[in-house]
Every structure is written in structure tokens, then in C-alpha cells.
Design an enzyme around this catalytic site. Structure first.
Site, PDB file in Angstrom:
ATOM      1  N   HIS A  68     -42.908 -41.935  24.116  1.00 21.77           N
ATOM      2  CA  HIS A  68     -43.894 -42.904  23.649  1.00 21.77           C
ATOM      3  C   HIS A  68     -43.960 -44.050  24.657  1.00 21.77           C
ATOM      4  O   HIS A  68     -43.035 -44.235  25.468  1.00 21.77           O
ATOM      5  CB  HIS A  68     -43.506 -43.432  22.273  1.00 21.77           C
ATOM      6  CG  HIS A  68     -43.774 -42.456  21.172  1.00 21.77           C
ATOM      7  ND1 HIS A  68     -42.996 -42.360  20.052  1.00 21.77           N
ATOM      8  CD2 HIS A  68     -44.742 -41.513  21.023  1.00 21.77           C
ATOM      9  CE1 HIS A  68     -43.470 -41.414  19.249  1.00 21.77           C
ATOM     10  NE2 HIS A  68     -44.526 -40.887  19.829  1.00 21.77           N
TER      11      HIS A  68
ATOM     12  N   GLY B 227     -50.153 -37.114  24.775  1.00 25.24           N
ATOM     13  CA  GLY B 227     -49.736 -36.779  23.409  1.00 25.24           C
ATOM     14  C   GLY B 227     -50.833 -36.936  22.369  1.00 25.24           C
ATOM     15  O   GLY B 227     -51.125 -35.994  21.619  1.00 25.24           O
TER      16      GLY B 227
ATOM     17  N   ASP C 187     -48.750 -33.069  22.608  1.00 25.39           N
ATOM     18  CA  ASP C 187     -47.642 -32.712  21.711  1.00 25.39           C
ATOM     19  C   ASP C 187     -47.884 -31.335  21.107  1.00 25.39           C
ATOM     20  O   ASP C 187     -46.965 -30.523  20.979  1.00 25.39           O
ATOM     21  CB  ASP C 187     -47.494 -33.740  20.578  1.00 25.39           C
ATOM     22  CG  ASP C 187     -47.154 -35.132  21.078  1.00 25.39           C
ATOM     23  OD1 ASP C 187     -46.572 -35.258  22.170  1.00 25.39           O
ATOM     24  OD2 ASP C 187     -47.461 -36.100  20.358  1.00 25.39           O
TER      25      ASP C 187
ATOM     26  N   ASP D 124     -40.461 -43.827  19.851  1.00 25.64           N
ATOM     27  CA  ASP D 124     -40.382 -45.245  19.508  1.00 25.64           C
ATOM     28  C   ASP D 124     -40.472 -45.336  17.987  1.00 25.64           C
ATOM     29  O   ASP D 124     -41.569 -45.300  17.434  1.00 25.64           O
ATOM     30  CB  ASP D 124     -41.519 -46.016  20.166  1.00 25.64           C
ATOM     31  CG  ASP D 124     -41.497 -47.495  19.828  1.00 25.64           C
ATOM     32  OD1 ASP D 124     -40.596 -47.936  19.081  1.00 25.64           O
ATOM     33  OD2 ASP D 124     -42.384 -48.216  20.317  1.00 25.64           O
TER      34      ASP D 124
ATOM     35  N   HIS E  44     -50.903 -40.548  16.359  1.00 22.83           N
ATOM     36  CA  HIS E  44     -50.787 -39.086  16.285  1.00 22.83           C
ATOM     37  C   HIS E  44     -49.454 -38.674  15.638  1.00 22.83           C
ATOM     38  O   HIS E  44     -48.911 -37.626  15.944  1.00 22.83           O
ATOM     39  CB  HIS E  44     -50.944 -38.480  17.678  1.00 22.83           C
ATOM     40  CG  HIS E  44     -49.891 -38.907  18.656  1.00 22.83           C
ATOM     41  ND1 HIS E  44     -49.760 -40.188  19.095  1.00 22.83           N
ATOM     42  CD2 HIS E  44     -48.918 -38.207  19.268  1.00 22.83           C
ATOM     43  CE1 HIS E  44     -48.749 -40.263  19.931  1.00 22.83           C
ATOM     44  NE2 HIS E  44     -48.215 -39.073  20.058  1.00 22.83           N
TER      45      HIS E  44
ATOM     46  N   ASP F  68     -48.804 -35.085  14.584  1.00 22.78           N
ATOM     47  CA  ASP F  68     -48.507 -34.158  15.682  1.00 22.78           C
ATOM     48  C   ASP F  68     -47.032 -34.248  16.075  1.00 22.78           C
ATOM     49  O   ASP F  68     -46.388 -33.236  16.363  1.00 22.78           O
ATOM     50  CB  ASP F  68     -49.370 -34.457  16.904  1.00 22.78           C
ATOM     51  CG  ASP F  68     -50.854 -34.293  16.638  1.00 22.78           C
ATOM     52  OD1 ASP F  68     -51.208 -33.550  15.701  1.00 22.78           O
ATOM     53  OD2 ASP F  68     -51.646 -34.920  17.361  1.00 22.78           O
TER      54      ASP F  68
ATOM     55  N   ARG G  34     -40.735 -30.513  13.603  1.00 21.60           N
ATOM     56  CA  ARG G  34     -40.544 -29.437  12.622  1.00 21.60           C
ATOM     57  C   ARG G  34     -40.456 -28.084  13.319  1.00 21.60           C
ATOM     58  O   ARG G  34     -39.597 -27.265  13.012  1.00 21.60           O
ATOM     59  CB  ARG G  34     -41.689 -29.436  11.597  1.00 21.60           C
ATOM     60  CG  ARG G  34     -41.526 -28.370  10.503  1.00 21.60           C
ATOM     61  CD  ARG G  34     -42.700 -28.372   9.536  1.00 21.60           C
ATOM     62  NE  ARG G  34     -43.970 -28.082  10.179  1.00 21.60           N
ATOM     63  CZ  ARG G  34     -44.376 -26.850  10.529  1.00 21.60           C
ATOM     64  NH1 ARG G  34     -43.623 -25.809  10.309  1.00 21.60           N
ATOM     65  NH2 ARG G  34     -45.552 -26.681  11.103  1.00 21.60           N
TER      66      ARG G  34
END
Length: 134
Positions: free
Chosen positions: A8, A55, A60, A80, A87, A90, A96
């Protein structure tokens, strides 16, 4: 091994410092990164990086697709946690997917250092077992 680098905005300097410190290890592997992060790594180290989109513009998700296809061996994502990200869904999906597919994931410098030291010692070689991904 294929390693993704993501950071980030407020963590990009930390990732550059980390990539510089561990450049000899990273140089032995194939690197992927989201847009701006990848460009900064290219500009500030001698590492070669395959860049995806930024991203928020799908980078991402592009890395997540590689995870889902068993084409990514490790993800280093300096997040961060104190700044809202537009996003965030995402980001959550990528994390996950790493859990679903047992892909080593570091979201901070401390964990990333442990992963890279383990990589250097061969503790992640289990990713190389079986049929190699395309």
C-alpha cells in the site's frame, strides 16, 4: 519460485528497504508486483519484476488469479492497516485465496523476513514437490 510483491502507498518505502536488504535472495526467484510497487522496485534495485496493474485497477486480482492457478509460491503484501483502502474487497479476496491454497503470505516486514529466511534455508521447497505449474 514465483514471489509477488505488493505494498500500500504508505508501506512502499518499507517494501523498497526490504527488497534492497534481501536483493540477493530475491534475485534467485521470479518476481511479480502490482504496478507502482513493481516500478519502484525496478527503479531502486537491480531486480527484474513482472508488473501487473495497480492494485486498485485489478493488480491484486491478477496476483490472486495466479494463486488460484497454483502459479504463485509466495506473497509479500505490506498492508497499511490504519488507512482505508478503496479496493479492500480485492485485498481480502487475495488474502483468502492464499489461505485456501496454502500460499505463504506475509503482510508485514517481520513475517516477510521469516518467510525469506525460510526460503533461503529450503523450508518452502515443499512448493516444488509434485507436478510443476505451467
Amino acid at each position: 519460485m514465483n514471489i509477488a510483491l505488493i505494498a500500500h502507498d504508505r508501506k512502499k518505502d518499507d517494501l523498497i528497504q526490504f527488497a534492497t536488504a534481501y536483493e540477493p535472495i530475491f534475485a534467485q526467484h521470479t518476481l511479480y508486483a502490482t504496478g507502482t510497487t513493481g516500478q519502484r522496485v525496478i527503479d531502486e534495485t537491480s531486480l527484474q519484476v513482472n508488473r501487473f496493474r495497480s492494485g486498485p485497477l485489478g493488480g491484486d486480482q491478477q496476483i490472486g488469479a495466479m494463486v488460484a492457478q497454483d502459479k504463485m509460491d509466495m506473497v509479500i503484501f505490506f498492508r497499511d492497516p490504519l488507512t482505508a483502502q478503496p479496493h479492500e474487497p480485492d485485498v481480502t479476496a487475495l488474502i483468502r485465496l492464499c489461505d485456501v491454497y496454502s500460499i505463504p503470505l506475509a503482510t508485514n516486514m517481520g513475517t516477510a523476513e521469516v518467510l525469506l529466511k525460510g526460503l533461503e534455508e529450503g523450508f518452502i521447497d515443499w512448493r516444488l514437490l509434485g507436478e510443476r505449474r505451467g
